[in-house]
Structure formats: structure tokens, C-alpha cells
Scaffold this motif. Structure first.
Motif, PDB file in Angstrom:
ATOM      1  N   SER A 170       0.830  -1.205   0.000  1.00 54.28           N
ATOM      2  CA  SER A 170       0.000   0.000   0.000  1.00 54.28           C
ATOM      3  C   SER A 170       0.868   1.261   0.000  1.00 54.28           C
ATOM      4  O   SER A 170       0.541   2.254  -0.641  1.00 54.28           O
ATOM      5  N   ARG A 171       2.036   1.229   0.673  1.00 54.28           N
ATOM      6  CA  ARG A 171       2.944   2.383   0.646  1.00 54.28           C
ATOM      7  C   ARG A 171       3.518   2.590  -0.754  1.00 54.28           C
ATOM      8  O   ARG A 171       3.671   3.720  -1.219  1.00 54.28           O
ATOM      9  N   LYS A 172       3.809   1.487  -1.438  1.00 50.75           N
ATOM     10  CA  LYS A 172       4.308   1.582  -2.825  1.00 50.75           C
ATOM     11  C   LYS A 172       3.231   2.179  -3.731  1.00 50.75           C
ATOM     12  O   LYS A 172       3.528   2.995  -4.604  1.00 50.75           O
ATOM     13  N   GLU A 173       2.000   1.747  -3.529  1.00 56.79           N
ATOM     14  CA  GLU A 173       0.888   2.235  -4.358  1.00 56.79           C
ATOM     15  C   GLU A 173       0.725   3.745  -4.201  1.00 56.79           C
ATOM     16  O   GLU A 173       0.510   4.468  -5.167  1.00 56.79           O
ATOM     17  N   THR A 174       0.845   4.218  -2.966  1.00 51.90           N
ATOM     18  CA  THR A 174       0.758   5.661  -2.686  1.00 51.90           C
ATOM     19  C   THR A 174       1.869   6.409  -3.420  1.00 51.90           C
ATOM     20  O   THR A 174       1.640   7.439  -4.050  1.00 51.90           O
ATOM     21  N   LYS A 175       3.085   5.867  -3.341  1.00 50.88           N
ATOM     22  CA  LYS A 175       4.231   6.508  -4.002  1.00 50.88           C
ATOM     23  C   LYS A 175       4.079   6.463  -5.523  1.00 50.88           C
ATOM     24  O   LYS A 175       4.457   7.397  -6.224  1.00 50.88           O
ATOM     25  N   ARG A 176       3.522   5.372  -6.027  1.00 49.83           N
ATOM     26  CA  ARG A 176       3.283   5.260  -7.475  1.00 49.83           C
ATOM     27  C   ARG A 176       2.384   6.385  -7.964  1.00 49.83           C
ATOM     28  O   ARG A 176       2.662   7.014  -8.972  1.00 49.83           O
ATOM     29  N   LYS A 177       1.291   6.608  -7.236  1.00 49.67           N
ATOM     30  CA  LYS A 177       0.353   7.678  -7.618  1.00 49.67           C
ATOM     31  C   LYS A 177       1.058   9.032  -7.586  1.00 49.67           C
ATOM     32  O   LYS A 177       0.923   9.843  -8.496  1.00 49.67           O
ATOM     33  N   GLU A 178       1.815   9.260  -6.519  1.00 51.69           N
ATOM     34  CA  GLU A 178       2.517  10.536  -6.336  1.00 51.69           C
ATOM     35  C   GLU A 178       3.510  10.780  -7.481  1.00 51.69           C
ATOM     36  O   GLU A 178       3.507  11.845  -8.116  1.00 51.69           O
ATOM     37  N   TYR A 179       4.343   9.777  -7.768  1.00 47.81           N
ATOM     38  CA  TYR A 179       5.384   9.966  -8.788  1.00 47.81           C
ATOM     39  C   TYR A 179       4.852   9.880 -10.216  1.00 47.81           C
ATOM     40  O   TYR A 179       5.419  10.468 -11.118  1.00 47.81           O
ATOM     41  N   ASN A 180       3.737   9.180 -10.396  1.00 50.54           N
ATOM     42  CA  ASN A 180       3.115   9.158 -11.733  1.00 50.54           C
ATOM     43  C   ASN A 180       2.638  10.552 -12.120  1.00 50.54           C
ATOM     44  O   ASN A 180       2.780  10.974 -13.264  1.00 50.54           O
ATOM     45  N   LEU A 181       2.051  11.261 -11.150  1.00 49.74           N
ATOM     46  CA  LEU A 181       1.596  12.630 -11.405  1.00 49.74           C
ATOM     47  C   LEU A 181       2.781  13.524 -11.770  1.00 49.74           C
ATOM     48  O   LEU A 181       2.716  14.320 -12.701  1.00 49.74           O
ATOM     49  N   ILE A 182       3.884  13.360 -11.033  1.00 50.68           N
ATOM     50  CA  ILE A 182       5.093  14.156 -11.302  1.00 50.68           C
ATOM     51  C   ILE A 182       5.616  13.820 -12.690  1.00 50.68           C
ATOM     52  O   ILE A 182       5.893  14.704 -13.507  1.00 50.68           O
ATOM     53  N   ARG A 183       5.739  12.530 -12.958  1.00 59.73           N
ATOM     54  CA  ARG A 183       6.322  12.074 -14.232  1.00 59.73           C
ATOM     55  C   ARG A 183       5.477  12.533 -15.419  1.00 59.73           C
ATOM     56  O   ARG A 183       6.004  12.972 -16.429  1.00 59.73           O
ATOM     57  N   ASN A 184       4.165  12.417 -15.286  1.00 59.32           N
ATOM     58  CA  ASN A 184       3.278  12.788 -16.396  1.00 59.32           C
ATOM     59  C   ASN A 184       3.216  14.298 -16.638  1.00 59.32           C
ATOM     60  O   ASN A 184       2.698  14.744 -17.648  1.00 59.32           O
ATOM     61  N   SER A 185       3.741  15.075 -15.674  1.00 56.94           N
ATOM     62  CA  SER A 185       3.750  16.532 -15.862  1.00 56.94           C
ATOM     63  C   SER A 185       5.028  16.995 -16.581  1.00 56.94           C
ATOM     64  O   SER A 185       5.181  18.164 -16.900  1.00 56.94           O
ATOM     65  N   ASN A 186       5.966  16.059 -16.818  1.00 62.46           N
ATOM     66  CA  ASN A 186       7.221  16.430 -17.481  1.00 62.46           C
ATOM     67  C   ASN A 186       6.974  16.868 -18.927  1.00 62.46           C
ATOM     68  O   ASN A 186       6.174  16.262 -19.635  1.00 62.46           O
ATOM     69  N   SER A 187       7.699  17.881 -19.338  1.00 62.33           N
ATOM     70  CA  SER A 187       7.548  18.380 -20.712  1.00 62.33           C
ATOM     71  C   SER A 187       8.362  17.534 -21.685  1.00 62.33           C
ATOM     72  O   SER A 187       9.252  16.780 -21.282  1.00 62.33           O
ATOM     73  N   SER A 188       8.067  17.701 -22.961  1.00 62.32           N
ATOM     74  CA  SER A 188       8.839  16.989 -23.990  1.00 62.32           C
ATOM     75  C   SER A 188      10.288  17.485 -23.985  1.00 62.32           C
ATOM     76  O   SER A 188      11.198  16.767 -24.363  1.00 62.32           O
ATOM     77  N   LEU A 189      10.506  18.699 -23.504  1.00 59.24           N
ATOM     78  CA  LEU A 189      11.863  19.247 -23.416  1.00 59.24           C
ATOM     79  C   LEU A 189      12.699  18.455 -22.411  1.00 59.24           C
ATOM     80  O   LEU A 189      13.877  18.164 -22.658  1.00 59.24           O
ATOM     81  N   ILE A 190      12.090  18.091 -21.285  1.00 64.35           N
ATOM     82  CA  ILE A 190      12.792  17.266 -20.278  1.00 64.35           C
ATOM     83  C   ILE A 190      13.185  15.933 -20.914  1.00 64.35           C
ATOM     84  O   ILE A 190      14.313  15.470 -20.777  1.00 64.35           O
ATOM     85  N   HIS A 191      12.239  15.308 -21.637  1.00 67.12           N
ATOM     86  CA  HIS A 191      12.515  14.027 -22.298  1.00 67.12           C
ATOM     87  C   HIS A 191      13.664  14.182 -23.297  1.00 67.12           C
ATOM     88  O   HIS A 191      14.529  13.313 -23.401  1.00 67.12           O
ATOM     89  N   LYS A 192      13.656  15.290 -24.019  1.00 63.28           N
ATOM     90  CA  LYS A 192      14.702  15.556 -25.004  1.00 63.28           C
ATOM     91  C   LYS A 192      16.071  15.652 -24.325  1.00 63.28           C
ATOM     92  O   LYS A 192      17.063  15.087 -24.791  1.00 63.28           O
ATOM     93  N   LYS A 193      16.101  16.348 -23.180  1.00 63.59           N
ATOM     94  CA  LYS A 193      17.355  16.503 -22.426  1.00 63.59           C
ATOM     95  C   LYS A 193      17.861  15.153 -21.909  1.00 63.59           C
ATOM     96  O   LYS A 193      19.055  14.874 -21.937  1.00 63.59           O
ATOM     97  N   ILE A 194      16.919  14.319 -21.437  1.00 64.42           N
ATOM     98  CA  ILE A 194      17.308  12.997 -20.921  1.00 64.42           C
ATOM     99  C   ILE A 194      17.891  12.156 -22.055  1.00 64.42           C
ATOM    100  O   ILE A 194      18.915  11.488 -21.883  1.00 64.42           O
ATOM    101  N   LYS A 195      17.250  12.206 -23.220  1.00 63.54           N
ATOM    102  CA  LYS A 195      17.749  11.445 -24.380  1.00 63.54           C
ATOM    103  C   LYS A 195      19.177  11.877 -24.732  1.00 63.54           C
ATOM    104  O   LYS A 195      20.035  11.043 -25.023  1.00 63.54           O
ATOM    105  N   LEU A 196      19.426  13.190 -24.691  1.00 62.18           N
ATOM    106  CA  LEU A 196      20.774  13.695 -24.975  1.00 62.18           C
ATOM    107  C   LEU A 196      21.777  13.168 -23.946  1.00 62.18           C
ATOM    108  O   LEU A 196      22.912  12.831 -24.279  1.00 62.18           O
ATOM    109  N   ARG A 197      21.341  13.102 -22.697  1.00 57.58           N
ATOM    110  CA  ARG A 197      22.217  12.578 -21.631  1.00 57.58           C
ATOM    111  C   ARG A 197      22.482  11.084 -21.812  1.00 57.58           C
ATOM    112  O   ARG A 197      23.571  10.604 -21.522  1.00 57.58           O
ATOM    113  N   VAL A 198      21.461  10.353 -22.275  1.00 55.91           N
ATOM    114  CA  VAL A 198      21.649   8.922 -22.556  1.00 55.91           C
ATOM    115  C   VAL A 198      22.685   8.781 -23.665  1.00 55.91           C
ATOM    116  O   VAL A 198      23.611   7.973 -23.569  1.00 55.91           O
TER     117      VAL A 198
END
Length: 198
Positions: free
Chosen positions: A10-38
Motif C-alpha cells: 500500500s505504501r508503494k501504491e501511494t508513491k506510485r500515484k505521487e510519482y506518476n503525477l510528477i512524471r506525467n507533468s514532465n515536458s517533452s523538453l525534459i525528455h529531449k534533455k534525458i535522451k541527450l544525456r543517454v
């Protein structure tokens, strides 16, 4: 009365919801930067861990995950994709130009019954909802990566999560005795390696 397993779940489920909201708010620019870092971390990781002729394992991106499939186009590397089965867990298969099929979790994966032996893999890249400073990953709750990496041969393969910096938890994430740490992550801030111990 709640047992420890239910409490962690249940603690994992709570964290999943919390971080899913954060992750889904990321812009395509953040994704682009991560790809460049990869892209920039890849030569360093290949130089350190890769053996000519062995596979690099990537993943097919789902919503919110960073798309690193471009690795397939770099220097004719041998690339593998995972296939997940609710009964058999996760296995990796050669990613050729053949058409992919949908696995039991509705993710495109290579056809074929011949999984790649862990001895033939040099690096694994995996997605995550979150990861903490000690390398413990929060996934989708299926336990696929943890079950796979509990086996010593799989655990010995350097494995990195591709993730945005706002999904790296400063506090330890909830974990069970079955959870296994990763060797680090790549975010828009670059490659971070940790000495993971089982």
C-alpha cells in the motif's frame, strides 16, 4: 490486521500515484534533455561494461517513459527488448527488423521462443516511476525486474534506470525483501552510478 507485505504494497501504491503525477507533468523538453544525456553517457558505459558482440537491453516506451529506442541505430549494436509474461516473468529477445508482437502486458516485443542468455548481455536500461538514492526502483507493481535480477547472473549485469530528476527520491522508497537495487540512473542531469549490493 495488516501484514508487512500488505503495508509495503500500500505504501508503494501511494508513491506510485505521487510519482506518476510528477512524471506525467514532465515536458517533452525534459525528455529531449534525458535522451541527450543517454546519448552522451552511452560511450562511457560501453567503454566500461560492453563486450563486442553482446547485447544492450532497452525497452519499448510507455506513457511517461523516455524513448531510448534510438540506441538501436547507433553503431550497429546488438539490441534486445523485453517480453513479459504474467506466468513466466520477463525475458529478453533479439530486436530485429521483424514485426513485433504484443506481450501479456500489451507491450510490443520481439517474436520468438529463444530468450537471450544473461551471459550474452552487457548492459540493461529500464524505465521506472521513481528510484531512490540507493538504486531501489519503483515500477508498476508486477515485480518483473526484481524477480529477474534476484538471480545472480542477471544481478551481475550493470543495470540503469532512465528517469527524470524530479522522480529521484531523496528518501528511501518503500521496499520489500525481494526488491533489488539498480547500479544507477540517467536523468537530465546526467549519469549517476552507485555501487549496488545485493
Amino acid at each position: 490486521m495488516k501484514n508487512i507485505y500488505d503495508d509495503i504494497k500500500s505504501r508503494k501504491e501511494t508513491k506510485r500515484k505521487e510519482y506518476n503525477l510528477i512524471r506525467n507533468s514532465n515536458s517533452s523538453l525534459i525528455h529531449k534533455k534525458i535522451k541527450l544525456r543517454v546519448k552522451s553517457a552511452l560511450p562511457l558505459l560501453l567503454n566500461k561494461y560492453h563486450v563486442e558482440g553482446k547485447y544492450i537491453c532497452v525497452y519499448w516506451p510507455l506513457k511517461g517513459e523516455v524513448d531510448i529506442r534510438f540506441i538501436k541505430e547507433i553503431n550497429n549494436q546488438k539490441i534486445a527488448l523485453p517480453s513479459s509474461s504474467k506466468s513466466k516473468g520477463i525475458s529478453y529477445h533479439h530486436w530485429s527488423n521483424d514485426q513485433l508482437e504484443i506481450d501479456s502486458n500489451n507491450i510490443p516485443s520481439p517474436k520468438g521462443d529463444n530468450p537471450i542468455n544473461p551471459n550474452d548481455i552487457s548492459i540493461i536500461f529500464a524505465p521506472a516511476i521513481a528510484i531512490d538514492q540507493e538504486g531501489y526502483r519503483l515500477g508498476y507493481g508486477g515485480g518483473y525486474f526484481d524477480r529477474l535480477r534476484q538471480k545472480d547472473l542477471w544481478f551481475s549485469i550493470p543495470s540503469f534506470v532512465v528517469i527524470s530528476n524530479n522522480c529521484i527520491s531523496k528518501k528511501p522508497l518503500p521496499r520489500g525483501r525481494w526488491d533489488v537495487p539498480f547500479n544507477g540512473w540517467i536523468s537530465e542531469k546526467g549519469l549517476h552510478q552507485i555501487e549496488a549490493t545485493k
